[in-house]
Each structure stands twice: as structure tokens, then as C-alpha cells.
Motif scaffolding. Sequence first.
Motif, PDB file in Angstrom:
ATOM      1  N   SER A 176      47.958  16.045  94.830  1.00  0.00           N
ATOM      2  CA  SER A 176      47.273  17.304  95.148  1.00  0.00           C
ATOM      3  C   SER A 176      46.632  17.288  96.530  1.00  0.00           C
ATOM      4  CB  SER A 176      46.193  17.598  94.091  1.00  0.00           C
ATOM      5  OG  SER A 176      46.786  17.957  92.862  1.00  0.00           O
ATOM      6  N   ASN A 179      44.818  27.007  94.345  1.00  0.00           N
ATOM      7  CA  ASN A 179      44.477  26.014  93.326  1.00  0.00           C
ATOM      8  C   ASN A 179      45.230  26.282  92.027  1.00  0.00           C
ATOM      9  OD1 ASN A 179      42.950  23.719  92.486  1.00  0.00           O
ATOM     10  ND2 ASN A 179      41.570  25.067  91.364  1.00  0.00           N
ATOM     11  N   ASN A 199      48.967  25.516  92.570  1.00  0.00           N
ATOM     12  CA  ASN A 199      49.165  24.067  92.640  1.00  0.00           C
ATOM     13  C   ASN A 199      49.145  23.442  91.244  1.00  0.00           C
ATOM     14  OD1 ASN A 199      49.214  21.469  94.220  1.00  0.00           O
ATOM     15  ND2 ASN A 199      47.271  21.204  93.175  1.00  0.00           N
ATOM     16  N   THR A 200      48.270  23.948  90.393  1.00  0.00           N
ATOM     17  CA  THR A 200      48.167  23.425  89.033  1.00  0.00           C
ATOM     18  C   THR A 200      49.480  23.596  88.277  1.00  0.00           C
ATOM     19  OG1 THR A 200      45.789  23.885  88.940  1.00  0.00           O
ATOM     20  CG2 THR A 200      46.931  23.594  86.839  1.00  0.00           C
ATOM     21  N   TRP A 217      52.391  20.680  87.035  1.00  0.00           N
ATOM     22  CA  TRP A 217      52.277  20.479  85.585  1.00  0.00           C
ATOM     23  C   TRP A 217      53.549  19.940  84.942  1.00  0.00           C
ATOM     24  CZ3 TRP A 217      53.170  23.940  81.000  1.00  0.00           C
ATOM     25  CH2 TRP A 217      52.464  23.500  79.883  1.00  0.00           C
ATOM     26  N   GLY A 220      40.269  19.661  89.728  1.00  0.00           N
ATOM     27  CA  GLY A 220      41.153  18.691  89.090  1.00  0.00           C
ATOM     28  C   GLY A 220      41.580  17.476  89.878  1.00  0.00           C
ATOM     29  N   ASN A 235      45.147  20.976  81.722  1.00  0.00           N
ATOM     30  CA  ASN A 235      45.784  21.800  82.753  1.00  0.00           C
ATOM     31  C   ASN A 235      46.563  22.946  82.131  1.00  0.00           C
ATOM     32  OD1 ASN A 235      45.318  20.729  85.541  1.00  0.00           O
ATOM     33  ND2 ASN A 235      46.059  18.844  84.612  1.00  0.00           N
ATOM     34  N   ILE A 243      46.173  26.878  82.911  1.00  0.00           N
ATOM     35  CA  ILE A 243      47.301  27.683  83.382  1.00  0.00           C
ATOM     36  C   ILE A 243      47.391  28.995  82.603  1.00  0.00           C
ATOM     37  CG2 ILE A 243      49.833  27.779  83.375  1.00  0.00           C
ATOM     38  CD1 ILE A 243      49.795  24.802  84.173  1.00  0.00           C
TER      39      ILE A 243
END
Length: 256
Positions: A28, A46, A49-50, A54, A157, A191, A195
Motif C-alpha cells: 500500500s 483509499n 486501493n482497498t 483484496w 489499514g 477489509n 469494501i
Amino acid sequence: MLTLQQGALLFGIAIVSGAMNSVAGGGSFLSFPALLLVGVPPIQANATNTIALWPGILGSIGAYRNELRGAEARRVLFPLLSTGIVGGLLGAVTLLVTPQQTFLRLIPWLLLAATLLFAFSRQITGALRPQGGEAALTTKGGAVAQFFVAFYIGYFGAGAGILMMALLALLGMTHIHRINAYKTVQAAVCNGIAIVAFIAKGVIYWKHAGIMVVGSVLGGYFGAWYAQKMKHENVRWIVIAIGLGMAAYFFWKTSF
């Protein structure tokens, strides 16, 4: 809009980030700033990116499936996941109601804290690991602590894996592969619930995420394949240097 050059940049960064996560973590530190660089607002970056990284987490669960069998896994994971779901959701909701400018000013501090956490992860985990096999935390205490870790996962995170490994050490666990297995499941669930909140709010940049998902999966696969041939210590120092560099850049950027 996503130009061809920007797409190529995100794809390449995602490959490197996926490889870094499979070897030493810290992906990250590259993928999140890359989204900011191509013009994605901080909160949307953010969230994007998560979801981009994943699938790599989900893929890792399969590799640890043997460590996730048995009564111990149920005894430890169920309480942690019950509070982790709540914490991850609340962290994501808090992120979504945070003003963009406020989150932008938090970015360098979050990156710096995550980098230091990564740099001193071995010392932290070693210091917290109970001696003689006795647990320093009960399962209930661990569940409470996991709530706060999950909140951080939902909010930002980066570096959270170290927090989860330290927490599992406090629960008396010493087997590194089992610790990594439990940590991976926790990360996937926390996560994943974040999401859901990001999708419901409509803050994910799907074109950017789609390109990065493919890159991160490729990077994770080949990174895992090469992992045994690489010197992990060199990779760790690269991750630390990138994290400190990104933090310094955003400290400079937010000061003007």
C-alpha cells in the motif's frame, strides 16, 4: 477519466505492490500514493486501493488452508472476527464522513506511523510474545483489541498486519505460519466489510480498481513464486525507504 499512460502506471505499480505484499508486505505504500498521483481524491483513493489489493488477500487464504483447520481456529478466530466486522465497518464509515482535506492532512502521519510499525515489527512482535507459552490476553480481551485494530483497517489499514500479528502473539500463539494464516483471514474479513461500505457509498473508482486487481494478482502470484529466492531483508529495507519517502513527500505537499 483514466488515460492509457495512467492505466499503465497503475498496472505496473499494482504488480509491484502485489509482489511486495507476498514477500514482505507494505504494498500500500506504493499503490495508495499512485492513485493520488493520477488524480483520485484521497478518500476515494483509499477505498479503491482497498478493493484493488483484496483479491490477493483472498488468494493467500487458500495457501494457509491447512493451518485453518481444527478446533483452535474456530476458538480463536470466531471471537476476533465478530468484533472485527463491527470495527472494520465503523472505520470505513468514519473514513467516508471525514472531509477530504482533513484526510489529506492525516495521510503523511498515517504513512509514517505505518512505516515505523513495519520497520520495528520484529521487535514489537518479539516483545509482546508471552514467555513460557502463557497467553497475556484472554480470548475476550483479544476480541476487544481486535475491534480497534479492525477500525484502523477500515479507516486506512497500512501496516495493520503487524498489529494483528502482535495481537495473536499476546493470545499465546507462537507458530508463525498459523499466525500468518489467522492474520490473513482477519484482514480479508475486515477489509471485506469495509469494501461493502465503500461500494454502498459509491466511492470506488472501478476502472482504476479493475486494472490494479489484475496487476496485484499477477504480482502476488509471481512474488510468491520468487519469494524463496529473494533476500527478505533487502525487500524490507526497500519497503521502509518507500514508506519514509512517501511520508516525507506528503508532509511537504500538505505544508503548502
